[in-house]
Design an enzyme around this catalytic site. Sequence first.
Site, PDB file in Angstrom:
ATOM      1  N   GLY A 189      41.931  34.499  33.549  1.00  0.00           N
ATOM      2  CA  GLY A 189      40.677  35.222  33.731  1.00  0.00           C
ATOM      3  C   GLY A 189      40.897  36.710  33.891  1.00  0.00           C
ATOM      4  O   GLY A 189      41.926  37.254  33.482  1.00  0.00           O
ATOM      5  N   THR A 232      41.463  40.501  35.511  1.00  0.00           N
ATOM      6  CA  THR A 232      42.547  41.033  36.331  1.00  0.00           C
ATOM      7  C   THR A 232      42.141  41.200  37.789  1.00  0.00           C
ATOM      8  O   THR A 232      42.920  40.886  38.702  1.00  0.00           O
ATOM      9  CB  THR A 232      43.018  42.378  35.743  1.00  0.00           C
ATOM     10  OG1 THR A 232      43.569  42.131  34.442  1.00  0.00           O
ATOM     11  CG2 THR A 232      44.076  43.027  36.614  1.00  0.00           C
ATOM     12  N   GLY A 255      42.064  37.888  39.368  1.00  0.00           N
ATOM     13  CA  GLY A 255      43.438  37.406  39.432  1.00  0.00           C
ATOM     14  C   GLY A 255      44.207  37.990  40.597  1.00  0.00           C
ATOM     15  O   GLY A 255      44.996  37.298  41.255  1.00  0.00           O
ATOM     16  N   GLU A 309      47.369  34.522  34.021  1.00  0.00           N
ATOM     17  CA  GLU A 309      47.190  34.935  32.631  1.00  0.00           C
ATOM     18  C   GLU A 309      45.891  35.728  32.598  1.00  0.00           C
ATOM     19  O   GLU A 309      44.789  35.178  32.598  1.00  0.00           O
ATOM     20  CB  GLU A 309      47.126  33.729  31.702  1.00  0.00           C
ATOM     21  CG  GLU A 309      47.478  34.082  30.262  1.00  0.00           C
ATOM     22  CD  GLU A 309      46.343  33.812  29.317  1.00  0.00           C
ATOM     23  OE1 GLU A 309      45.878  34.787  28.698  1.00  0.00           O
ATOM     24  OE2 GLU A 309      45.926  32.664  29.177  1.00  0.00           O
ATOM     25  N   CYS A 312      41.429  37.107  25.053  1.00  0.00           N
ATOM     26  CA  CYS A 312      42.186  38.087  25.829  1.00  0.00           C
ATOM     27  C   CYS A 312      43.150  38.858  24.948  1.00  0.00           C
ATOM     28  O   CYS A 312      43.562  39.972  25.299  1.00  0.00           O
ATOM     29  CB  CYS A 312      42.922  37.408  26.981  1.00  0.00           C
ATOM     30  SG  CYS A 312      43.955  36.015  26.480  1.00  0.00           S
TER      31      CYS A 312
END
Length: 491
Positions: free
Chosen positions: A239, A241, A244, A261, A295
């Site tokens: 997902g 940043t 994350g 990721e 992404c």
Amino acid sequence: MSAKVLSNIEIEIPHPNHLFIGGRWEVPQSSESVDVLNSANGEVLSSLPEPSVADADLAVARARAAFESGPWPRMSVDERIESVLLLRRAIEARLPDITRAWALEAGMPVSTGSAFGEAIMVLIDDAINIAKTVKLRERRTTALGEVEIRHEPVGVMLGILTYNGPLIEFAFTAIPALLVGNPVIVKLPPENRMIGHFLASAVEEAGLPDGLVSVMTAGTEVSKHLVAHKDISLVHFTGGTEIGADVAAVSAQRLARVTLELGGKSAAIVADDIPLDQAVPLLLGGMATYQGQQCVALTRILVSDERHDELVERLIKGLEAIEIGDPLNPEISYGPMPSARIRDRSEGFIKRAVEQGAVVATGGRRPAAFKGGFYLEPTLLTNVTEDMEVAQTEIFGPVFSVMRYRDIDDAVRITNNTPYGLLSAIFTNDDAVAWDVAGRVQVGAFAINGSSPCLTAPYGGVKASGYGRVGGAEGLLELTNVKQIVLPAGQ
């Protein structure tokens, strides 16, 4: 249950009133439900249950029991492979339903979704083949004695997946985790509610041991609760940043292992030697697939001053030739965004880019031909500079920037001048230039005359694009604990 929309569209959802928790369909512990909308027209497809924190706790409790006392972690790899092959077969049988559901609820064109379905099978097969060959136990003679090295299951894995590739991510996260003995809780995003039920029905058919797999499609509250849960030993998050970073911070409080990721801002360097007839079709595929919602999408196109105008002209022509339409139409490769929220976010980036001095070369509008749904034209921006938001922030939508460079060294500098480091590419027929640039660009994956990473090799990001790897033997072994057993002298 069948949910009718638009006159003739029907989709039969497995167990539409239940949640799949620890291998069983359960009545939700909350009465809350959520409408699933057709991304092509905004109409209601179905209403499905919303998991609660109590449902999440039950999933964790069953997974933990499966790890502590169930048979799965103590099976041989060959025995686990037999069960995973049954799961593979069940998923493959449901791919037409999954592809259709993906188109309806998330705007994934069935033409692209079908190709992704083939990739899912390749990834599962590759994980199985790696599990057959990788050494989970080996004897070593070291300078200080004989030891046996074992790779053992870690515990309950939470896989938080995204709407742009839920089953591909399931294949390179959950499948390897199962193969090495870890129970799995799969948390899908709200845009994949129907897919979640089809995936769960595949798990049910495979007959995996009790507690081993839960599939939950839930929002932020349940996700945060699961990430913070003391009995979650591994977290794989795919997902954005910022989220994350929060996942990593919360997991660090109990030293849970994390693979991230995260976002990307992939650059495509168009070298002066490459014929544009060769480069442009590859660029368009790397840009517009699934409406730019990847992404690794090539969102920054870097070109020299000398070739700028010609490349822009060709990209405009290519983007304007894309036929936008119903994602259920197999002739269509570009559909709607999954929701108004996601479409509006892309529109916000376009608006702010123009305010900062960018120029919309093509696109940027909601197509007039569609009365409803969440459509947005593929958008090409020029006059984009490095300091602009649109050049620095992941958009996750059909918004692409053309940027000028002075020479190849300048192109490498621009490529590295973002927080991200997931994938970038160069388009050139000069091998020396290609390998030189590949060595200097700070990314987890680099493509030469291509636009995609290889998901059957170790894949992941650097910098703000995350850490940890999926794919290959490295990705599988990251899901294990390493134990040494010291052998008695002389044995």
